[in-house]
Scaffold this active site. Structure first.
Site, PDB file in Angstrom:
ATOM      1  N   CYS A   1      -7.817  -5.112   8.817  1.00  0.00           N
ATOM      2  CA  CYS A   1      -8.030  -3.655   8.780  1.00  0.00           C
ATOM      3  C   CYS A   1      -8.934  -3.304   7.613  1.00  0.00           C
ATOM      4  CB  CYS A   1      -6.692  -2.934   8.760  1.00  0.00           C
ATOM      5  SG  CYS A   1      -6.220  -2.150   7.257  1.00  0.00           S
TER       6      CYS A   1
ATOM      7  N   ARG B   1      -5.902  10.743  11.517  1.00  0.00           N
ATOM      8  CA  ARG B   1      -4.736   9.867  11.701  1.00  0.00           C
ATOM      9  C   ARG B   1      -3.578  10.299  10.828  1.00  0.00           C
ATOM     10  NH1 ARG B   1      -5.966   3.632  11.615  1.00  0.00           N
ATOM     11  NH2 ARG B   1      -3.709   3.806  11.676  1.00  0.00           N
TER      12      ARG B   1
ATOM     13  N   ARG C   1      -3.697  -7.519   5.274  1.00  0.00           N
ATOM     14  CA  ARG C   1      -2.400  -6.971   5.663  1.00  0.00           C
ATOM     15  C   ARG C   1      -1.628  -7.878   6.628  1.00  0.00           C
ATOM     16  NH1 ARG C   1      -3.122  -0.657   6.701  1.00  0.00           N
ATOM     17  NH2 ARG C   1      -0.926  -0.641   6.173  1.00  0.00           N
TER      18      ARG C   1
ATOM     19  N   LYS D   1       3.853  11.491   7.403  1.00  0.00           N
ATOM     20  CA  LYS D   1       3.462  10.532   8.448  1.00  0.00           C
ATOM     21  C   LYS D   1       4.217   9.206   8.288  1.00  0.00           C
ATOM     22  CE  LYS D   1      -0.332   7.952   7.770  1.00  0.00           C
ATOM     23  NZ  LYS D   1      -0.249   6.484   7.884  1.00  0.00           N
ATOM     24  N   ASN D   2       4.238   8.689   7.054  1.00  0.00           N
ATOM     25  CA  ASN D   2       4.804   7.346   6.868  1.00  0.00           C
ATOM     26  C   ASN D   2       6.332   7.327   6.887  1.00  0.00           C
ATOM     27  OD1 ASN D   2       2.285   6.307   6.854  1.00  0.00           O
ATOM     28  ND2 ASN D   2       2.152   6.007   4.633  1.00  0.00           N
TER      29      ASN D   2
ATOM     30  N   ASP E   1      -1.847   4.848  -1.990  1.00  0.00           N
ATOM     31  CA  ASP E   1      -2.348   5.892  -1.080  1.00  0.00           C
ATOM     32  C   ASP E   1      -2.933   7.099  -1.823  1.00  0.00           C
ATOM     33  OD1 ASP E   1      -1.643   4.336   1.041  1.00  0.00           O
ATOM     34  OD2 ASP E   1       0.210   5.396   1.500  1.00  0.00           O
TER      35      ASP E   1
HETATM   36  N1  EPU Z   1       2.255  -8.008   2.704  1.00  0.00           N
HETATM   37  C1  EPU Z   1       2.276  -9.374   2.958  1.00  0.00           C
HETATM   38  N2  EPU Z   1       3.002  -9.811   4.038  1.00  0.00           N
HETATM   39  C2  EPU Z   1       3.728  -8.982   4.828  1.00  0.00           C
HETATM   40  C3  EPU Z   1       3.704  -7.591   4.559  1.00  0.00           C
HETATM   41  C4  EPU Z   1       2.961  -7.140   3.485  1.00  0.00           C
HETATM   42  O1  EPU Z   1       1.652 -10.150   2.263  1.00  0.00           O
HETATM   43  O2  EPU Z   1       4.372  -9.459   5.773  1.00  0.00           O
HETATM   44  C5  EPU Z   1       1.467  -7.507   1.567  1.00  0.00           C
HETATM   45  C6  EPU Z   1       0.319  -6.595   2.005  1.00  0.00           C
HETATM   46  O3  EPU Z   1      -0.836  -7.315   2.370  1.00  0.00           O
HETATM   47  C7  EPU Z   1       0.103  -5.735   0.776  1.00  0.00           C
HETATM   48  C8  EPU Z   1       1.534  -5.580   0.209  1.00  0.00           C
HETATM   49  O4  EPU Z   1       2.289  -6.650   0.784  1.00  0.00           O
HETATM   50  O5  EPU Z   1      -0.662  -6.417  -0.172  1.00  0.00           O
HETATM   51  C9  EPU Z   1       2.197  -4.264   0.564  1.00  0.00           C
HETATM   52  O6  EPU Z   1       2.058  -3.995   1.948  1.00  0.00           O
HETATM   53  P1  EPU Z   1       3.123  -3.160   2.763  1.00  0.00           P
HETATM   54  O7  EPU Z   1       3.717  -4.023   3.813  1.00  0.00           O
HETATM   55  O8  EPU Z   1       4.057  -2.469   1.831  1.00  0.00           O
HETATM   56  O9  EPU Z   1       2.202  -2.074   3.478  1.00  0.00           O
HETATM   57  P2  EPU Z   1       2.465  -1.427   4.875  1.00  0.00           P
HETATM   58  O10 EPU Z   1       3.926  -1.330   5.085  1.00  0.00           O
HETATM   59  O11 EPU Z   1       1.639  -2.103   5.900  1.00  0.00           O
HETATM   60  C10 EPU Z   1       2.668   1.051   4.089  1.00  0.00           C
HETATM   61  C11 EPU Z   1       1.996   2.351   4.434  1.00  0.00           C
HETATM   62  C12 EPU Z   1       0.590   2.346   3.846  1.00  0.00           C
HETATM   63  C13 EPU Z   1       0.709   2.150   2.322  1.00  0.00           C
HETATM   64  C14 EPU Z   1       1.485   0.864   2.011  1.00  0.00           C
HETATM   65  C15 EPU Z   1       1.748   0.659   0.542  1.00  0.00           C
HETATM   66  C16 EPU Z   1       3.004   3.004   6.507  1.00  0.00           C
HETATM   67  C17 EPU Z   1       2.876   3.194   7.967  1.00  0.00           C
HETATM   68  N3  EPU Z   1       1.944   2.514   5.867  1.00  0.00           N
HETATM   69  O12 EPU Z   1       1.884   0.030   4.680  1.00  0.00           O
HETATM   70  O13 EPU Z   1       0.028   3.613   4.118  1.00  0.00           O
HETATM   71  O14 EPU Z   1      -0.565   2.068   1.747  1.00  0.00           O
HETATM   72  O15 EPU Z   1       2.759   0.890   2.686  1.00  0.00           O
HETATM   73  O16 EPU Z   1       2.433   1.728   0.005  1.00  0.00           O
HETATM   74  O17 EPU Z   1       4.032   3.320   5.931  1.00  0.00           O
HETATM   75  C18 EPU Z   1      -1.691   5.155   4.547  1.00  0.00           C
HETATM   76  O18 EPU Z   1      -0.833   5.987   4.844  1.00  0.00           O
HETATM   77  O19 EPU Z   1      -2.898   5.451   4.372  1.00  0.00           O
HETATM   78  C19 EPU Z   1      -1.306   3.758   4.381  1.00  0.00           C
HETATM   79  C20 EPU Z   1      -2.181   2.748   4.445  1.00  0.00           C
END
Ligand code: EPU
Length: 420
Positions: A116, A399, A121, A22-23, A307
């Site tokens: 969320c 999802r 996030r 998915k990701n 995850d």
């Molecule tokens: N963060 C910030 N600012 C930003 C972006 C991120 O502070 O602008 C922080 C977040 O709050 C968090 C950390 O950085 O503490 C990491 O967040 P990241 O941006 O890496 O998460 P994401 O890209 O929103 C993806 C996956 C998640 C997975 C995380 C971590 C997708 C669509 N989602 O989320 O997947 O948990 O990386 O590996 O790729 C899931 O599949 O259940 C899921 C939540």
């Protein structure tokens, strides 16, 4: 609304085919916005988040045609540049269209995703990086309004924190930018690697793929010719089924899987006493004679994935001794704890650290899924609980898990989907 009913204390046996990730699929679908041709993507999982993103693209004017587990996406017909609240509120990953739409059209509006279930996030790092690339960003009435009248240009971006979708967004924006963008502290997740590899094959020069420093030389506005490709296997789905083998003390074989992406998960299962037979595209788990407790800290890839935290928490309830699980990525990702406690688990929470005392006898009852991975932790617990467990609100599970109940039923689990 659907719910899952599981009769516990079962032994499983057989083979489970792992679906596409998915990701990985989500950024790869967003990437089609950069294409000048119709793009065929194979091995997409059948999960709701994929449909949500395709609906978003369709609303913008793209044409999406399904063929079994492949899809053809034509974004040459894209005419709108606004991702509206009604879709973004259902899936935060909608933010992935910001970089590619802005790069292609010079303007884009995306509804702010909001909070969320697993934490705040924020997306500040995505926005700051786009500003460094020449975008003007305004937040107005709940929307991000991004414009780049003179196009985006390469620059050096240092992410304060490693961000997966942030890295994907900026890589896609940089793909059409003028000059070279350097991302320092980039995410190294296999899903980001696949995105970079496909872009690299499509005319964007990317150096440092799979490392924390990426150099992306853009095409200065020229759209990309993207050839057909297949999505990598879902390492989190695979990890979840390895936990199903471990918790039920069963030998299970996973096919269409890449063990190289599961190093930290396999290492923790080995510490707990499980062993593995691994081939190029399969993993067989041989269960532990007695599960040992474990210490886990969730971190960015290649360390242990957040995850998989909920699933290991469920597994730790069946280990003999005290396990310590520390969540470092999302401040609120322990909603499954209270549901597991209702099933009889002995877990105490102190900030972002869970202490699990095992082995405890779990009992079937009504529980509620609170987020995607929390849902799968409840499924794992239900497989070993005494009696019947009804897991409600499984729209979270849908999802991200492709046909979970069919896959588990196929290896002998007593699991059915019912309507409330
Ligand atoms: N963060 C910030 N600012 C930003 C972006 C991120 O502070 O602008 C922080 C977040 O709050 C968090 C950390 O950085 O503490 C990491 O967040 P990241 O941006 O890496 O998460 P994401 O890209 O929103 C993806 C996956 C998640 C997975 C995380 C971590 C997708 C669509 N989602 O989320 O997947 O948990 O990386 O590996 O790729 C899931 O599949 O259940 C899921 C939540």
């Amino acid at each position: 609304m659907d719910y899952l009913q599981i009769q516990g204390v079962q032994s499983l046996k057989g083979t489970i085919k792992i679906s596409g990730a998915k990701n990985a699929s989500l950024p790869l679908i967003a990437m089609t916005i950069l294409a000048k041709n119709r793009v065929t993507i194979k091995n997409l999982p059948h999960v709701v988040d994929i449909n949500t993103l395709l609906k978003l693209l369709s609303n913008l004017g793209a044409e999406c045609h399904f063929q079994e587990d492949a899809i053809e996406v034509d974004t040459t017909t894209l005419s709108q540049t606004k991702a509206t609240y009604d879709i973004v509120k259902t899936m935060r990953a909608s933010i992935l269209v910001l970089g590619p739409i802005l790069a292609r059209f010079g303007h884009c509006e995306v509804s702010l995703p909001g909070g969320c279930a697993i934490g705040q996030r924020p997306i500040n790092l995505h926005l700051k990086a786009l500003e460094q690339m020449g975008a003007k960003i305004d937040i107005r009435s709940g929307y991000i309004e991004a414009t780049a009248p003179n196009g985006l240009h390469g620059c050096e971006i240092i992410f304060d924190k490693i961000t997966v979708t942030g890295t994907a967004n900026i890589v896609m924006a940089a793909a059409l930018a003028k000059g070279t963008t350097t991302i320092i502290n980039a995410a190294r997740e296999p899903e980001v690697v696949q995105l970079c590899e496909i872009l690299n094959k499509s005319g964007v020069c990317i150096e440092g793929i799979g490392t924390a420093v990426l150099h992306i030389t853009g095409t200065d506005g020229e759209l990309l010719a993207i050839e057909e490709f297949s999505v990598i296997p879902d390492r989190i789905e695979a990890g979840t089924y390895l936990c199903a083998g471990a918790i039920t003390n069963s030998e299970l074989t996973l096919t269409d899987v890449n063990a190289a992406h599961l190093g930290s998960v396999i290492a923790k299962l080995e510490e707990m006493g499980c062993s593995f037979s691994i081939t190029e595209d399969s993993i067989t788990i041989h269960p532990a004679s007695e599960l040992q407790p474990v210490s886990i800290i969730t971190q960015e890839y290649p360390a242990f994935p957040t995850d998989m935290q909920a699933q290991f928490l469920a597994l730790a309830t069946q280990a003999n001794g005290v396990s310590i699980i520390e969540e470092r990525l999302f401040e609120n990702r322990f909603m499954h704890v209270s549901e597991l406690q209702r099933m009889g688990a002995d877990i105490s929470l102190n900030g972002n650290v869970a202490t699990v005392k095992g082995k405890t006898k779990l009992g079937g009852t009504d529980v509620m899924a609170t987020d995607l991975r929390a849902s799968s932790a409840l499924v794992l617990a239900a497989l070993v609980a005494d009696g019947e467990t009804d897991i409600h609100r499984i729209y979270h599970l849908d999802r991200g898990y492709d046909a979970l109940e069919k896959k588990l039923e196929g290896v002998g689990a007593n699991i059915i989907r019912l309507k409330e």
